[in-house]
Design an enzyme around this catalytic site. Structure first.
Site, PDB file in Angstrom:
ATOM      1  N   LYS A  50       2.204  -2.692   6.507  1.00  0.00           N
ATOM      2  CA  LYS A  50       2.439  -2.600   4.966  1.00  0.00           C
ATOM      3  C   LYS A  50       3.989  -1.927   4.946  1.00  0.00           C
ATOM      4  O   LYS A  50       4.636  -2.379   3.997  1.00  0.00           O
ATOM      5  CB  LYS A  50       1.486  -1.610   4.353  1.00  0.00           C
ATOM      6  CG  LYS A  50       0.213  -1.944   4.383  1.00  0.00           C
ATOM      7  CD  LYS A  50      -0.100  -3.427   3.530  1.00  0.00           C
ATOM      8  CE  LYS A  50      -1.330  -3.851   3.207  1.00  0.00           C
ATOM      9  NZ  LYS A  50      -1.493  -5.184   2.284  1.00  0.00           N
ATOM     10  N   TYR A  83      -2.254  -0.967  10.341  1.00  0.00           N
ATOM     11  CA  TYR A  83      -2.174  -1.302   9.063  1.00  0.00           C
ATOM     12  C   TYR A  83      -0.941  -0.657   8.489  1.00  0.00           C
ATOM     13  O   TYR A  83      -0.419  -1.229   7.895  1.00  0.00           O
ATOM     14  CB  TYR A  83      -3.399  -0.502   8.446  1.00  0.00           C
ATOM     15  CG  TYR A  83      -3.572  -0.932   6.894  1.00  0.00           C
ATOM     16  CD1 TYR A  83      -3.942  -2.055   6.479  1.00  0.00           C
ATOM     17  CD2 TYR A  83      -3.461   0.287   5.981  1.00  0.00           C
ATOM     18  CE1 TYR A  83      -4.400  -2.211   4.993  1.00  0.00           C
ATOM     19  CE2 TYR A  83      -3.316  -0.066   4.747  1.00  0.00           C
ATOM     20  CZ  TYR A  83      -3.968  -1.207   4.216  1.00  0.00           C
ATOM     21  OH  TYR A  83      -3.980  -1.574   2.943  1.00  0.00           O
ATOM     22  N   SER A 106       0.736  -1.126  -0.060  1.00  0.00           N
ATOM     23  CA  SER A 106       0.161   0.103  -0.197  1.00  0.00           C
ATOM     24  C   SER A 106       0.903   1.096   0.069  1.00  0.00           C
ATOM     25  O   SER A 106       1.973   1.208   0.572  1.00  0.00           O
ATOM     26  CB  SER A 106      -0.675  -0.121   1.500  1.00  0.00           C
ATOM     27  OG  SER A 106      -1.475   1.222   1.580  1.00  0.00           O
TER      28      SER A 106
END
Ligand SMILES: NC(=O)c1ccc[n+]([C@@H]2O[C@H](COP(=O)([O-])OP(=O)(O)OC[C@H]3O[C@@H](n4cnc5c(N)ncnc54)[C@H](OP(=O)(O)O)[C@@H]3O)[C@@H](O)[C@H]2O)c1
Length: 269
Positions: A170, A166, A153
């Site tokens: 990533k 998150y 991402s």
């Protein structure tokens, strides 16, 4: 017996980016091992891919095979079962591993929990780490050697408040990509990431956004992405196909490729 066509294993193929990757790879003549949790949605992707295969066959191309494995990749036994079933179906052949399955949860250092961190890391990082290990013998068995594409991402490359676990997952995945690329280069296996910006899928709604919040999040992409819009799953799929295919990207390994309408290059001013 090994199939004549290339073989790709795609996780998270039941939805969004993974489903688009599956369809594009089918269009390019890959046999597919598709993984997801939702039985109906995984079957729907597989059916679309089989229809593509039927069309290809009419043009005289090789038969392609599409298999489905339902399971929760947070469970170690599901990872083992997926790698074993793929090896068995395709006679030990695997050309591309597309580590796409992932989850997003909202929360900051002040209001998230270590349980959230564990949940997010378990699927976004640990399952990728383990599935890659399990697939290495298959990826080594092909010529040219297989390749790995991780769906990371822009959140791995840049920092945003409010999704700490998150972002960390990533960023760790991007480091995994670079390190695995260096470790596997001597055997000829390539490892790269695609790093999408906002792509229109179920990810943020599954993560907790209401329809109203999601609509305003998408509207804000006019400002948050230099190209003034969110991306579509097929735009990420094209980048994944490029990085997977040794004929297109055989000299590329260890990259984290933004597919984000320029978002990674932006700075508030
Ligand atoms: N959409 C975006 O804006 C965006 C931006 C940057 C990066 N990404 C990344 O793109 C990847 C795909 O996400 P998406 O946007 O396509 O979201 P999505 O539509 O929610 O799809 C997520 C996929 O991951 C699978 N999955 C999630 N947890 C799983 C588990 N425990 N076991 C097995 N499968 C699991 C889901 O399977 P089931 O539905 O069958 O449960 C689904 O197929 C993710 O890694 C995400 O972080 C997305």
């Amino acid at each position: 017996m090994s199939p004549a066509s290339r073989v790709a294993l795609i996780t998270g193929a039941s939805s969004g980016i993974g489903a688009a990757v599956a369809l594009l790879f089918a269009r390019h003549g890959y046999s597919l091992s598709l993984s997801g949790r939702n039985v109906q949605r995984l079957a729907a992707t597989a059916d679309l891919c089989r229809r593509e295969a039927g069309r290809l066959k009419q043009t005289g191309s090789e038969d392609i095979v599409v298999m489905e494995t339902v399971g929760d990749l947070a469970k170690p036994e599901c990872l083992t079962a997926l790698a074993e079933a793929t090896g068995k179906q395709f006679g030990g052949r695997l050309d591309s591993l597309i580590n796409n399955a992932g989850i997003l949860e909202y929360g900051s250092i002040e209001n998230s929990s270590t349980e959230q961190l564990d949940r997010v890391l378990n699927i976004n990082l640990r399952s990728v780490y383990r599935l890659t290990q399990l697939c290495l013998p298959l990826l080594k068995s092909v010529s040219p050697k297989g390749s790995i594409v991780n769906v990371s991402s822009v959140n791995g490359l840049r920092s945003f408040p409010g999704l700490l676990a998150y972002n960390v997952s990533k960023a760790a995945l991007d480091q995994f990509t670079r390190c695995a690329a260096l470790e596997l280069a001597p055997v000829g296996i390539r490892c790269n990431s695609v790093n999408p910006g906002v792509i229109v899928t179920e990810l943020q709604k599954t993560g907790g956004l209401s329809d109203e919040q999601y609509a305003s999040f998408i509207k804000r992409c006019a400002e948050t992405h230099a190209l003034g819009r969110p991306g579509q799953p097929n735009e990420v799929a094209e980048a994944a196909l490029f990085l997977a295919d040794p004929d297109r990207s055989g000299f590329i390994t260890g990259v984290t490729l933004p597919v984000d309408g320029g978002r990674h290059a932006m700075c508030p001013r």
